[in-house]
Design a protein around this motif. Structure first.
Motif, PDB file in Angstrom:
ATOM      1  N   ARG A  14       5.991  44.430 -24.800  1.00  0.00           N
ATOM      2  CA  ARG A  14       5.868  43.219 -25.574  1.00  0.00           C
ATOM      3  C   ARG A  14       5.408  42.232 -24.344  1.00  0.00           C
ATOM      4  O   ARG A  14       4.269  41.266 -24.933  1.00  0.00           O
ATOM      5  CB  ARG A  14       6.923  42.894 -26.767  1.00  0.00           C
ATOM      6  CG  ARG A  14       6.417  43.505 -27.957  1.00  0.00           C
ATOM      7  CD  ARG A  14       7.522  43.049 -29.063  1.00  0.00           C
ATOM      8  NE  ARG A  14       7.514  42.076 -29.254  1.00  0.00           N
ATOM      9  CZ  ARG A  14       7.645  41.466 -30.498  1.00  0.00           C
ATOM     10  NH1 ARG A  14       9.518  41.665 -30.958  1.00  0.00           N
ATOM     11  NH2 ARG A  14       7.726  39.859 -30.556  1.00  0.00           N
ATOM     12  N   LEU A  18       2.174  40.656 -23.290  1.00  0.00           N
ATOM     13  CA  LEU A  18       2.025  39.323 -23.211  1.00  0.00           C
ATOM     14  C   LEU A  18       1.313  38.404 -21.656  1.00  0.00           C
ATOM     15  O   LEU A  18       0.810  37.370 -21.421  1.00  0.00           O
ATOM     16  CB  LEU A  18       3.582  38.477 -23.911  1.00  0.00           C
ATOM     17  CG  LEU A  18       2.709  35.781 -23.935  1.00  0.00           C
ATOM     18  CD1 LEU A  18       3.506  36.170 -25.486  1.00  0.00           C
ATOM     19  CD2 LEU A  18       3.542  35.856 -22.837  1.00  0.00           C
ATOM     20  N   ASN A  66      12.378  38.059 -27.256  1.00  0.00           N
ATOM     21  CA  ASN A  66      11.349  37.788 -26.606  1.00  0.00           C
ATOM     22  C   ASN A  66      10.381  36.266 -27.346  1.00  0.00           C
ATOM     23  O   ASN A  66       9.670  36.476 -26.560  1.00  0.00           O
ATOM     24  CB  ASN A  66      10.881  39.197 -27.144  1.00  0.00           C
ATOM     25  CG  ASN A  66      10.088  40.130 -26.495  1.00  0.00           C
ATOM     26  OD1 ASN A  66       9.064  40.497 -26.038  1.00  0.00           O
ATOM     27  ND2 ASN A  66      10.774  41.593 -26.808  1.00  0.00           N
ATOM     28  N   ALA A  70       8.345  33.968 -24.946  1.00  0.00           N
ATOM     29  CA  ALA A  70       7.021  34.068 -24.813  1.00  0.00           C
ATOM     30  C   ALA A  70       7.041  32.054 -24.835  1.00  0.00           C
ATOM     31  O   ALA A  70       5.654  32.011 -25.065  1.00  0.00           O
ATOM     32  CB  ALA A  70       5.850  34.523 -26.232  1.00  0.00           C
ATOM     33  N   GLU A  74       4.078  30.054 -23.313  1.00  0.00           N
ATOM     34  CA  GLU A  74       3.335  29.468 -23.608  1.00  0.00           C
ATOM     35  C   GLU A  74       2.843  27.824 -23.636  1.00  0.00           C
ATOM     36  O   GLU A  74       2.362  27.215 -23.692  1.00  0.00           O
ATOM     37  CB  GLU A  74       3.558  29.362 -25.143  1.00  0.00           C
ATOM     38  CG  GLU A  74       2.093  28.941 -26.025  1.00  0.00           C
ATOM     39  CD  GLU A  74       0.953  29.883 -26.367  1.00  0.00           C
ATOM     40  OE1 GLU A  74       0.351  29.476 -27.198  1.00  0.00           O
ATOM     41  OE2 GLU A  74       1.047  30.981 -26.083  1.00  0.00           O
ATOM     42  N   MET A  82      -0.590  32.515 -27.552  1.00  0.00           N
ATOM     43  CA  MET A  82      -0.655  33.104 -28.210  1.00  0.00           C
ATOM     44  C   MET A  82      -0.055  33.264 -29.149  1.00  0.00           C
ATOM     45  O   MET A  82       0.375  34.132 -29.401  1.00  0.00           O
ATOM     46  CB  MET A  82       0.517  34.299 -26.627  1.00  0.00           C
ATOM     47  CG  MET A  82      -0.588  34.932 -25.582  1.00  0.00           C
ATOM     48  SD  MET A  82      -1.375  36.425 -26.178  1.00  0.00           S
ATOM     49  CE  MET A  82      -3.272  36.025 -26.343  1.00  0.00           C
ATOM     50  N   SER A 167      -3.102  37.614 -30.705  1.00  0.00           N
ATOM     51  CA  SER A 167      -2.258  36.879 -30.953  1.00  0.00           C
ATOM     52  C   SER A 167      -0.535  37.821 -30.295  1.00  0.00           C
ATOM     53  O   SER A 167      -0.517  39.050 -30.654  1.00  0.00           O
ATOM     54  CB  SER A 167      -2.051  35.663 -31.735  1.00  0.00           C
ATOM     55  OG  SER A 167      -1.161  36.182 -33.709  1.00  0.00           O
ATOM     56  N   ALA A 168       0.513  36.804 -30.645  1.00  0.00           N
ATOM     57  CA  ALA A 168       1.718  38.095 -29.653  1.00  0.00           C
ATOM     58  C   ALA A 168       1.794  38.810 -31.536  1.00  0.00           C
ATOM     59  O   ALA A 168       2.969  39.646 -31.046  1.00  0.00           O
ATOM     60  CB  ALA A 168       3.119  36.144 -29.644  1.00  0.00           C
TER      61      ALA A 168
END
Length: 209
Positions: A14, A18, A66, A70, A74, A82, A167-168
């Motif tokens: 994941r 990203l 995660n 993320a 971001e 994302m 998106s994520a």
């Protein structure tokens, strides 16, 4: 920065997708979960949770989830976003991330970790030992199947889980759908919306990360 990875595992995948979406290239070190290297030094000191992914920042800060990885990317690399562009979209990304993680990914993990001999006394990720609970195998598979149906229903309304932008949440969902193969979970018939979405996502170059 350094990213701690295990190529075969769904969770670090994941983060890799990203990063690929954002065009981020950093040093990567593999932690071989197949030989339980996450429980050995020096990785156990680097990340006492004994999990991947993990991201070591330039100042030494360790991010071991995660969600935190993320969020950091971001903030530092905002384009392309994302985690959502508008307040509503951000809320929907958060909602679908929670649903995919809590119902889909965790469902597969329950079924896998409570059945496989490899995970005996390690039915939950992390350094603590937990015995397997065989009753969770069937429940986990049922939860994952229900999540597949929920995704299909949602994707009958929108192109992507949070609306019209990838998106994520879509990354997590795509990894979840692939993860169902680990427990040989049959794909329910008639999930045409999910199939359409999966084909579109699979065409993105980042998926090969």
């Amino acid at each position: 920065m350094k990213f701690y990875d295990y190529k075969a595992a769904p969770s670090p995948r994941r983060a890799r997708i990203l990063m690929a979406e954002k065009g981020i290239e950093i040093d990567i070190e593999q932690v071989d979960l197949g030989i339980r290297a996450q429980f050995e030094e020096p990785y156990r000191t680097i990340n006492p949770r004994c999990t991947v992914p993990a991201l070591q920042l330039d100042d030494g800060t360790m991010l071991c989830d995660n969600a935190s990885i993320a969020r950091y990317f971001e903030e530092v690399y905002p384009d392309p976003p994302m985690l959502g562009r508008t307040p509503v979209e951000k809320a929907l990304v958060a909602e679908w991330l929670a649903r995919v993680e809590g119902e889909g990914l965790l469902g597969v993990a329950e079924a896998l970790r409570n059945r496989s001999e490899f995970f005996k006394d390690s039915s939950v990720t992390g350094p603590n030992r937990y015995a397997q609970v065989p009753e969770l195998v069937e429940r986990g598979a049922a939860r994952a199947t229900a999540c597949l149906h929920d995704l299909d229903a949602r994707l009958g309304e929108v192109a992507y889980l949070a609306g019209d932008a990838f998106s994520a949440a879509d990354i997590a969902a795509y990894v979840f759908v692939d993860f169902t193969r680990w427990i040989k979970l049959p794909m329910p018939e008639g999930l045409d919306n999910l199939a359409r979405w999966r084909e579109a996502v699979a065409a993105r170059p980042s998926i090969e990360a």
